[in-house]
Write an enzyme that holds these catalytic residues in place. Structure first.
Site, short mmCIF file in Angstrom:
data_model
loop_
_atom_site.label_atom_id
_atom_site.label_comp_id
_atom_site.label_asym_id
_atom_site.label_seq_id
_atom_site.Cartn_x
_atom_site.Cartn_y
_atom_site.Cartn_z
N SER A 118 0.82 -1.21 0.00
CA SER A 118 0.00 0.00 0.00
C SER A 118 0.86 1.27 0.00
O SER A 118 1.66 1.47 -0.92
CB SER A 118 -0.94 -0.05 1.21
OG SER A 118 -1.91 0.96 1.15
N HIS A 141 -2.89 -1.34 -4.54
CA HIS A 141 -4.35 -1.36 -4.61
C HIS A 141 -4.88 0.07 -4.61
O HIS A 141 -4.17 1.02 -4.26
CB HIS A 141 -4.93 -2.15 -3.43
CG HIS A 141 -4.59 -1.58 -2.08
ND1 HIS A 141 -5.15 -0.42 -1.59
CD2 HIS A 141 -3.74 -2.01 -1.11
CE1 HIS A 141 -4.68 -0.15 -0.41
NE2 HIS A 141 -3.80 -1.11 -0.08
#
Length: 239
Positions: A118, A141
């Site tokens: 992330s 993501h």
């Protein structure tokens, strides 16, 4: 009367142990070239404006930012080694840390161990050169948020802008294009009940996110190489 060398060594070791225990930071200066390297660890969840639960392993940005400012201000520090094993966390805090690392004038090298997920991805690529161990993973993501929103369209545009800030930073500090990053973010085939992509160490290098597969030996070796080159560049030409 001169202080006992053995006592000095014990005092130094005690100070290092305190630094590691308190903030995961220590100075590496036992190498043969006597380069003074600052070690920074980014682990667990990157904590932002709100405190994480007490049982969570966290990296607090209010500790990291002043430390990076001190590193830049300290002329005796030759380089910075960043070790990452993070699940991600607060976007604003992570980007702030990444921007500060990228703006340092001394050589920097990052090493991803375990995971650089992330918002850990921008921090990993913010260094001058990056490494990842073969067993590490990096998850890319879309930006997420929790809670109830009243203005859905406005919220979507805001999230899109935040995501654009992240992909722009990553693409400008790696060999991956912004378009490819967005493709990886929106992949629906890899993560169960979610969108995004999980890259193992070698895959992260193949995608251009990380420069090289390697461990501590390679990361420190590269940092020493960058430090030597930096010192030669800064050395005034003889008249």
């Amino acid at each position: 009367m001169a202080e006992d060398p053995k006592k000095q060594e014990l005092d130094k070791e005690s100070q290092q142990n305190e630094q590691i225990q308190d903030m995961g930071q220590v100075i590496l200066d036992g190498n043969s070239k006597k380069h003074r390297v600052e070690l920074l660890t980014i682990i667990g969840e990157v904590e932002g404006h709100e405190s994480a639960p007490s049982h969570s392993k966290t990296t607090k940005y209010e500790h990291v930012l002043p430390k990076l400012a001190l590193v830049e201000d300290d002329e005796s520090v030759d380089g910075l080694l960043i070790l990452l094993n993070t699940v991600g966390g607060d976007v604003e805090a992570g980007l702030a840390i990444a921007e500060m690392i990228a703006s340092l004038s001394i050589p920097t090298v990052s090493l991803v161990l375990g995971g650089g997920h992330s918002i850990g991805v921008p921090m990993a690529v913010s260094a001058d050169y990056s490494f990842v161990v073969p067993s590490a993973t990096m998850v890319i993501h879309p930006v997420r948020s929790s809670g109830m929103f009243i203005g859905v369209a406005q919220t979507y545009r805001n999230m899109e802008k935040i995501q654009d800030r992240i992909t722009t930073f990553i693409s400008s500090h790696s060999h991956t294009s912004q378009a490819r990053l967005e493709e990886l973010m929106l992949d629906t085939t890899q993560l169960v009940k979610d969108v995004g992509t999980m890259l193992e160490g070698r895959e992260a290098v193949e995608e251009g996110l990380i420069d090289e597969v390697g461990g501590m030996k390679e990361a420190l070796g590269k940092l020493y190489e960058l430090i030597e080159a930096d010192k030669k560049k800064r050395k005034p030409c003889s008249q």
